[in-house]
Design a protein around this motif. Sequence first.
Motif, PDB file in Angstrom:
ATOM      1  N   ALA A 267      14.578  28.299   1.055  1.00  0.00           N
ATOM      2  CA  ALA A 267      14.793  27.370   2.153  1.00  0.00           C
ATOM      3  C   ALA A 267      13.795  26.233   2.007  1.00  0.00           C
ATOM      4  O   ALA A 267      12.777  26.345   1.312  1.00  0.00           O
ATOM      5  N   MET A 268      14.081  25.109   2.664  1.00  0.00           N
ATOM      6  CA  MET A 268      13.157  23.983   2.670  1.00  0.00           C
ATOM      7  C   MET A 268      12.972  23.494   4.096  1.00  0.00           C
ATOM      8  O   MET A 268      13.930  23.402   4.856  1.00  0.00           O
ATOM      9  N   VAL A 269      11.729  23.188   4.442  1.00  0.00           N
ATOM     10  CA  VAL A 269      11.419  22.556   5.719  1.00  0.00           C
ATOM     11  C   VAL A 269      10.825  21.190   5.422  1.00  0.00           C
ATOM     12  O   VAL A 269       9.857  21.076   4.657  1.00  0.00           O
ATOM     13  N   ILE A 270      11.409  20.146   6.001  1.00  0.00           N
ATOM     14  CA  ILE A 270      10.879  18.794   5.833  1.00  0.00           C
ATOM     15  C   ILE A 270       9.992  18.487   7.031  1.00  0.00           C
ATOM     16  O   ILE A 270      10.474  18.386   8.158  1.00  0.00           O
ATOM     17  N   VAL A 271       8.706  18.383   6.760  1.00  0.00           N
ATOM     18  CA  VAL A 271       7.707  18.097   7.794  1.00  0.00           C
ATOM     19  C   VAL A 271       7.370  16.609   7.717  1.00  0.00           C
ATOM     20  O   VAL A 271       7.079  16.084   6.640  1.00  0.00           O
ATOM     21  N   ARG A 272       7.407  15.948   8.867  1.00  0.00           N
ATOM     22  CA  ARG A 272       7.133  14.507   8.885  1.00  0.00           C
ATOM     23  C   ARG A 272       5.896  14.204   9.727  1.00  0.00           C
ATOM     24  O   ARG A 272       5.745  14.707  10.834  1.00  0.00           O
ATOM     25  N   GLY A 273       5.065  13.343   9.187  1.00  0.00           N
ATOM     26  CA  GLY A 273       3.969  12.776   9.955  1.00  0.00           C
ATOM     27  C   GLY A 273       4.370  11.392  10.441  1.00  0.00           C
ATOM     28  O   GLY A 273       5.553  11.048  10.471  1.00  0.00           O
ATOM     29  N   PRO A 274       3.416  10.550  10.798  1.00  0.00           N
ATOM     30  CA  PRO A 274       3.738   9.202  11.273  1.00  0.00           C
ATOM     31  C   PRO A 274       4.275   8.333  10.139  1.00  0.00           C
ATOM     32  O   PRO A 274       4.002   8.576   8.960  1.00  0.00           O
ATOM     33  N   GLU A 275       5.057   7.310  10.494  1.00  0.00           N
ATOM     34  CA  GLU A 275       5.620   6.385   9.509  1.00  0.00           C
ATOM     35  C   GLU A 275       5.755   5.003  10.132  1.00  0.00           C
ATOM     36  O   GLU A 275       5.850   4.881  11.353  1.00  0.00           O
ATOM     37  N   ALA A 276       5.729   3.965   9.275  1.00  0.00           N
ATOM     38  CA  ALA A 276       5.794   2.607   9.795  1.00  0.00           C
ATOM     39  C   ALA A 276       6.199   1.621   8.701  1.00  0.00           C
ATOM     40  O   ALA A 276       5.851   1.793   7.523  1.00  0.00           O
ATOM     41  N   TYR A 277       6.924   0.589   9.111  1.00  0.00           N
ATOM     42  CA  TYR A 277       7.285  -0.524   8.229  1.00  0.00           C
ATOM     43  C   TYR A 277       6.050  -1.387   7.969  1.00  0.00           C
ATOM     44  O   TYR A 277       5.248  -1.651   8.875  1.00  0.00           O
ATOM     45  N   VAL A 278       5.913  -1.817   6.721  1.00  0.00           N
ATOM     46  CA  VAL A 278       4.795  -2.676   6.317  1.00  0.00           C
ATOM     47  C   VAL A 278       5.344  -4.013   5.836  1.00  0.00           C
ATOM     48  O   VAL A 278       6.102  -4.065   4.853  1.00  0.00           O
ATOM     49  N   THR A 279       4.978  -5.078   6.515  1.00  0.00           N
ATOM     50  CA  THR A 279       5.409  -6.414   6.109  1.00  0.00           C
ATOM     51  C   THR A 279       4.453  -7.004   5.081  1.00  0.00           C
ATOM     52  O   THR A 279       3.223  -6.827   5.198  1.00  0.00           O
ATOM     53  N   PRO A 280       4.966  -7.699   4.074  1.00  0.00           N
ATOM     54  CA  PRO A 280       4.086  -8.332   3.092  1.00  0.00           C
ATOM     55  C   PRO A 280       3.212  -9.427   3.701  1.00  0.00           C
ATOM     56  O   PRO A 280       2.234  -9.846   3.072  1.00  0.00           O
ATOM     57  N   SER A 281       3.529  -9.855   4.889  1.00  0.00           N
ATOM     58  CA  SER A 281       2.710 -10.877   5.546  1.00  0.00           C
ATOM     59  C   SER A 281       1.307 -10.368   5.857  1.00  0.00           C
ATOM     60  O   SER A 281       0.399 -11.168   6.124  1.00  0.00           O
ATOM     61  N   TRP A 282       1.117  -9.040   5.846  1.00  0.00           N
ATOM     62  CA  TRP A 282      -0.214  -8.486   6.097  1.00  0.00           C
ATOM     63  C   TRP A 282      -1.096  -8.495   4.852  1.00  0.00           C
ATOM     64  O   TRP A 282      -2.281  -8.176   4.938  1.00  0.00           O
ATOM     65  N   TYR A 283      -0.543  -8.804   3.704  1.00  0.00           N
ATOM     66  CA  TYR A 283      -1.314  -8.802   2.466  1.00  0.00           C
ATOM     67  C   TYR A 283      -1.982 -10.168   2.262  1.00  0.00           C
ATOM     68  O   TYR A 283      -1.284 -11.187   2.143  1.00  0.00           O
ATOM     69  N   PRO A 284      -3.305 -10.242   2.167  1.00  0.00           N
ATOM     70  CA  PRO A 284      -3.935 -11.505   1.781  1.00  0.00           C
ATOM     71  C   PRO A 284      -3.421 -12.008   0.436  1.00  0.00           C
ATOM     72  O   PRO A 284      -3.374 -13.225   0.197  1.00  0.00           O
ATOM     73  N   ALA A 285      -2.992 -11.091  -0.436  1.00  0.00           N
ATOM     74  CA  ALA A 285      -2.482 -11.490  -1.754  1.00  0.00           C
ATOM     75  C   ALA A 285      -1.233 -12.359  -1.646  1.00  0.00           C
ATOM     76  O   ALA A 285      -0.921 -13.119  -2.574  1.00  0.00           O
ATOM     77  N   LYS A 286      -0.531 -12.265  -0.527  1.00  0.00           N
ATOM     78  CA  LYS A 286       0.661 -13.099  -0.339  1.00  0.00           C
ATOM     79  C   LYS A 286       0.314 -14.584  -0.449  1.00  0.00           C
ATOM     80  O   LYS A 286       1.076 -15.382  -1.018  1.00  0.00           O
ATOM     81  N   GLU A 287      -0.826 -14.970   0.096  1.00  0.00           N
ATOM     82  CA  GLU A 287      -1.223 -16.375   0.063  1.00  0.00           C
ATOM     83  C   GLU A 287      -1.680 -16.809  -1.318  1.00  0.00           C
ATOM     84  O   GLU A 287      -1.739 -18.003  -1.608  1.00  0.00           O
ATOM     85  N   GLU A 288      -2.000 -15.841  -2.178  1.00  0.00           N
ATOM     86  CA  GLU A 288      -2.490 -16.174  -3.510  1.00  0.00           C
ATOM     87  C   GLU A 288      -1.356 -16.366  -4.512  1.00  0.00           C
ATOM     88  O   GLU A 288      -1.341 -17.322  -5.273  1.00  0.00           O
ATOM     89  N   HIS A 289      -0.377 -15.419  -4.490  1.00  0.00           N
ATOM     90  CA  HIS A 289       0.646 -15.484  -5.544  1.00  0.00           C
ATOM     91  C   HIS A 289       2.057 -15.130  -5.062  1.00  0.00           C
ATOM     92  O   HIS A 289       3.013 -15.291  -5.800  1.00  0.00           O
ATOM     93  N   HIS A 290       2.204 -14.624  -3.857  1.00  0.00           N
ATOM     94  CA  HIS A 290       3.510 -14.307  -3.267  1.00  0.00           C
ATOM     95  C   HIS A 290       4.270 -13.208  -4.022  1.00  0.00           C
ATOM     96  O   HIS A 290       5.448 -12.992  -3.751  1.00  0.00           O
TER      97      HIS A 290
END
Length: 219
Positions: free
Chosen positions: A72-95
Motif C-alpha cells: 500500500a502507499m500513503v501520500i503524506v503532504r506538508g505545506p505547499e505554495a506557488y513561487v513567482t519568479p518575480s521574487w528572484y533578484p536574479a530576474k533583474e539580472e538576466h531574466h
Amino acid sequence: MYLPKHFVPDEAAVRDLLAGQGASDLITMTSEGLVATLLPFDYDPDAGEHGALIGHMARGNDQWRRPAQGEAMVIVRGPEAYVTPSWYPAKEEHHRVVPTWNYITAHVYGQLVVHDDPAWLESRIRRLTDRHEAGRAEPWSVDQAPAKFVERQLRGIVGVEVVISRVEAKFKLSQNQPRSNVEGVAAGLEARGRADDAAVAAAVRAHDPHAAEAGRREP
C-alpha cells in the motif's frame, strides 16, 4: 518519486513530517484497480522496524475488504505554495527564471493490515483524538461521550495500519537556487500571506543550504 539530491531531507525531517501530518491518501492496488481514501493517520515510530501509520475508515468503505496487491502507499503532504519568479533578484539580472512550486511530501510504502477489533480501535482513536485536541483550552476526550454511543461508533469503523517498509520524501524548498533567490522566496511568501505561505517560508529558511554553509565557515 523524482528525487534530485537538493530536495532529499534527512531522517529527522521525515519523522517530523509523519508525526505532524493531518489527513493523508491511502492508496491500494486491488484486482479491480486502484482505490484511494483520504484518512487521518497517526504515526507510531515504535511499530515494526520502520514504524507504522495508523488510521481508520468507515466499515461501509470497501477498500479495506479488497485485498491489496503488493504494498500500500500513503501520500503524506506538508505545506505547499506557488513561487513567482518575480521574487528572484536574479530576474533583474538576466531574466532566465521561471515559476515553480515549493512543497513537502512523502510517499510511505508498506503492508496494509486491517484491524477489526473494538479494543484496538478505541485505544487508537483515543491516541489520535488526544493528539489533535492537545493545546485547546478545554480539550475534548472520548470519555465525554456516552459509553454506549462510543461502542456503536466503533462498530461502524475498522482500523487500518500501514507497516512501513520504506519512505520516499521530497522537500522542494528552493535549495537549488542561489542564496539571494532563496531569501527572496522566503520574504515573498511571508509578505503574500496565502494559505500555507508562512509554513513554506519557514521551511525554506530552515532548509536553506547556504545558511548551513555560512555557519560552517564561521570561526
